[in-house]
Write a protein that holds these residues in place. Structure first.
Motif, short mmCIF file in Angstrom:
data_model
loop_
_atom_site.label_atom_id
_atom_site.label_comp_id
_atom_site.label_asym_id
_atom_site.label_seq_id
_atom_site.Cartn_x
_atom_site.Cartn_y
_atom_site.Cartn_z
N ILE A 191 0.86 -1.18 0.00
CA ILE A 191 0.00 0.00 0.00
C ILE A 191 0.90 1.23 0.00
O ILE A 191 1.65 1.47 0.94
CB ILE A 191 -0.94 0.02 1.21
CG1 ILE A 191 -1.81 -1.23 1.21
CG2 ILE A 191 -1.82 1.28 1.19
CD1 ILE A 191 -2.76 -1.32 2.38
N ALA A 192 0.81 2.00 -1.08
CA ALA A 192 1.65 3.18 -1.22
C ALA A 192 1.10 4.34 -0.39
O ALA A 192 -0.07 4.34 0.00
CB ALA A 192 1.75 3.59 -2.69
N ALA A 193 1.94 5.31 -0.13
CA ALA A 193 1.46 6.56 0.48
C ALA A 193 0.56 7.27 -0.53
O ALA A 193 0.81 7.20 -1.73
CB ALA A 193 2.64 7.44 0.86
N PRO A 194 -0.52 7.92 -0.07
CA PRO A 194 -1.40 8.63 -1.01
C PRO A 194 -0.63 9.64 -1.86
O PRO A 194 0.23 10.36 -1.37
CB PRO A 194 -2.40 9.34 -0.08
CG PRO A 194 -2.42 8.48 1.15
CD PRO A 194 -1.02 8.00 1.31
N LEU A 195 -0.95 9.65 -3.16
CA LEU A 195 -0.30 10.53 -4.12
C LEU A 195 -1.35 11.39 -4.81
O LEU A 195 -2.53 11.04 -4.87
CB LEU A 195 0.42 9.70 -5.20
CG LEU A 195 1.56 8.79 -4.80
CD1 LEU A 195 1.95 7.93 -6.00
CD2 LEU A 195 2.75 9.62 -4.35
N SER A 196 -0.90 12.50 -5.37
CA SER A 196 -1.76 13.22 -6.31
C SER A 196 -1.75 12.45 -7.62
O SER A 196 -0.83 11.66 -7.89
CB SER A 196 -1.23 14.64 -6.53
OG SER A 196 0.01 14.60 -7.22
N LEU A 197 -2.77 12.64 -8.44
CA LEU A 197 -2.80 11.95 -9.73
C LEU A 197 -1.59 12.36 -10.56
O LEU A 197 -0.98 11.52 -11.25
CB LEU A 197 -4.09 12.26 -10.48
CG LEU A 197 -4.24 11.59 -11.85
CD1 LEU A 197 -4.27 10.08 -11.70
CD2 LEU A 197 -5.47 12.10 -12.57
N GLN A 198 -1.21 13.62 -10.51
CA GLN A 198 -0.06 14.10 -11.27
C GLN A 198 1.21 13.36 -10.87
O GLN A 198 2.00 12.94 -11.73
CB GLN A 198 0.12 15.61 -11.05
CG GLN A 198 1.28 16.22 -11.82
CD GLN A 198 1.42 17.72 -11.57
OE1 GLN A 198 0.67 18.30 -10.78
NE2 GLN A 198 2.37 18.33 -12.23
N ASP A 199 1.42 13.19 -9.56
CA ASP A 199 2.62 12.48 -9.10
C ASP A 199 2.59 11.01 -9.51
O ASP A 199 3.61 10.43 -9.85
CB ASP A 199 2.75 12.60 -7.58
CG ASP A 199 3.17 14.00 -7.14
OD1 ASP A 199 3.67 14.75 -8.00
OD2 ASP A 199 2.97 14.33 -5.97
N PHE A 200 1.41 10.40 -9.45
CA PHE A 200 1.31 9.01 -9.88
C PHE A 200 1.64 8.87 -11.36
O PHE A 200 2.40 7.97 -11.75
CB PHE A 200 -0.09 8.45 -9.62
CG PHE A 200 -0.32 7.15 -10.32
CD1 PHE A 200 0.29 5.98 -9.90
CD2 PHE A 200 -1.12 7.09 -11.47
CE1 PHE A 200 0.12 4.78 -10.57
CE2 PHE A 200 -1.31 5.90 -12.15
CZ PHE A 200 -0.69 4.75 -11.70
N LEU A 201 1.08 9.73 -12.19
CA LEU A 201 1.29 9.63 -13.63
C LEU A 201 2.73 9.92 -14.03
O LEU A 201 3.17 9.53 -15.11
CB LEU A 201 0.34 10.57 -14.37
CG LEU A 201 -1.15 10.24 -14.25
CD1 LEU A 201 -1.98 11.33 -14.90
CD2 LEU A 201 -1.46 8.88 -14.86
N ALA A 202 3.47 10.60 -13.16
CA ALA A 202 4.86 10.92 -13.46
C ALA A 202 5.80 9.74 -13.28
O ALA A 202 6.95 9.78 -13.74
CB ALA A 202 5.33 12.08 -12.58
N GLN A 203 5.31 8.67 -12.66
CA GLN A 203 6.16 7.50 -12.45
C GLN A 203 5.72 6.38 -13.39
O GLN A 203 4.56 6.35 -13.83
CB GLN A 203 6.08 7.04 -10.99
CG GLN A 203 4.68 6.66 -10.53
CD GLN A 203 4.63 6.40 -9.03
OE1 GLN A 203 5.44 6.89 -8.27
NE2 GLN A 203 3.66 5.61 -8.61
N PRO A 204 6.62 5.45 -13.71
CA PRO A 204 6.26 4.37 -14.63
C PRO A 204 5.15 3.50 -14.04
O PRO A 204 5.20 3.14 -12.86
CB PRO A 204 7.56 3.58 -14.77
CG PRO A 204 8.64 4.51 -14.31
CD PRO A 204 8.03 5.39 -13.28
N ALA A 205 4.17 3.16 -14.86
CA ALA A 205 3.09 2.29 -14.40
C ALA A 205 3.52 0.83 -14.52
O ALA A 205 4.37 0.49 -15.35
CB ALA A 205 1.83 2.53 -15.23
N ALA A 206 2.94 -0.01 -13.67
CA ALA A 206 3.22 -1.44 -13.73
C ALA A 206 2.36 -2.06 -14.82
O ALA A 206 1.21 -2.41 -14.60
CB ALA A 206 2.94 -2.08 -12.38
N GLY A 207 2.93 -2.19 -16.02
CA GLY A 207 2.18 -2.76 -17.14
C GLY A 207 1.21 -1.76 -17.73
O GLY A 207 1.24 -0.57 -17.41
N PRO A 208 0.31 -2.21 -18.61
CA PRO A 208 -0.69 -1.32 -19.21
C PRO A 208 -1.53 -0.63 -18.12
O PRO A 208 -1.90 -1.26 -17.12
CB PRO A 208 -1.55 -2.26 -20.05
CG PRO A 208 -0.70 -3.46 -20.27
CD PRO A 208 0.17 -3.60 -19.08
#
Length: 243
Positions: A147-164
């Motif tokens: 369980i990750a620390a809560p992120l803003s959507l912008q911060d999440f999208l800035a990191q590589p996603a796990a698969g599609p």
């Protein structure tokens, strides 16, 4: 057999003094007796059958041989959940563990009812981790859902996603089955499921997700609640991929 998460060094034949919280739960809550058969796991995989020993207010476990059993999905699913209101996130965490999700990333969306400060976010994460541990004990998983620390959507999208990265949207052209087709037959595939909060994603958030490579998918003719959508997607994706 009662199972307990125990973040301590485990080894065959060890005599392990149980942490206070674990001992209290086993002895005072579950009312297990001296000599009861239990199992301990540390979250890294596998478990140890053990015998519970109780003497006065002390409790310990006598560990048996390592049992390598696993209950994980053949692939990795990450649920990226827009923060819902009330205690809905507790439900999402518990059921995501039961359904086999490998990771859950809470996202602070523009329309999230709950807006967490940094201090409160840390406390909520610790609370969700405890729920995930209890759910793993109950459902037979020997690995903990991250369980990750809560992120803003912008911060999440800035990191590589796990698969599609699949974004649940009722007006999308592609179905979930169509989006998952390229993963069929892959060895240990990964995918991420992006689910909005109660009010859905704003248009700016949708555009940002698409620019980051997210593919919008629809999931039937009905609009699901946020606490239902991600869990239903996990179950459907597991079924469609033969997991």
């Amino acid at each position: 057999m009662p199972r307990f998460y125990c973040p301590a060094p485990l080894a065959p034949g060890a005599r392990l003094s149980l942490p206070d919280a674990l001992a209290h739960h086993a002895v005072r809550v579950l009312r297990l007796r001296d000599g009861a058969a239990i199992a301990l796991f540390d979250g890294s995989g596998g478990q140890y059958p053990a015998v519970l020993r109780i003497q006065g207010k002390q409790a310990w476990a006598e560990l048996g041989e390592f049992d390598a059993r696993e209950a994980e999905l053949p692939g990795r699913i990450t649920l990226v959940q827009g923060l819902p209101g009330s205690d809905k996130m507790d439900w999402v965490v518990e059921k995501a563990v039961e359904l086999g999700a490998a990771a859950l990333i809470p996202v602070q969306a523009r329309r999230s009812v709950v807006q967490l400060s940094e201090e409160r976010a840390g406390k909520r994460r610790a609370h969700w981790q405890r729920i995930a541990q209890a759910a793993a004990e109950q459902c037979g998983r020997n690995r903990l859902m991250d369980i990750a620390a809560p992120l803003s959507l912008q911060d999440f999208l800035a990191q590589p996603a796990a698969g599609p990265l699949l974004l649940c949207h009722p007006d999308a052209d592609a179905t979930l089955a169509q989006a998952l087709a390229p993963l069929a037959g892959q060895a240990q595939p990964s995918l991420s499921l992006l689910v909005g909060p109660e009010g859905g994603w704003s248009e700016d958030e949708l555009q940002a997700a698409r620019r980051a490579g997210a593919q919008a998918v629809r999931f039937g003719p009905r609009v699901l609640r946020t606490e239902t959508a991600g869990l239903a997607l996990i179950a459907a994706a597991s079924a469609l991929l033969g997991w």
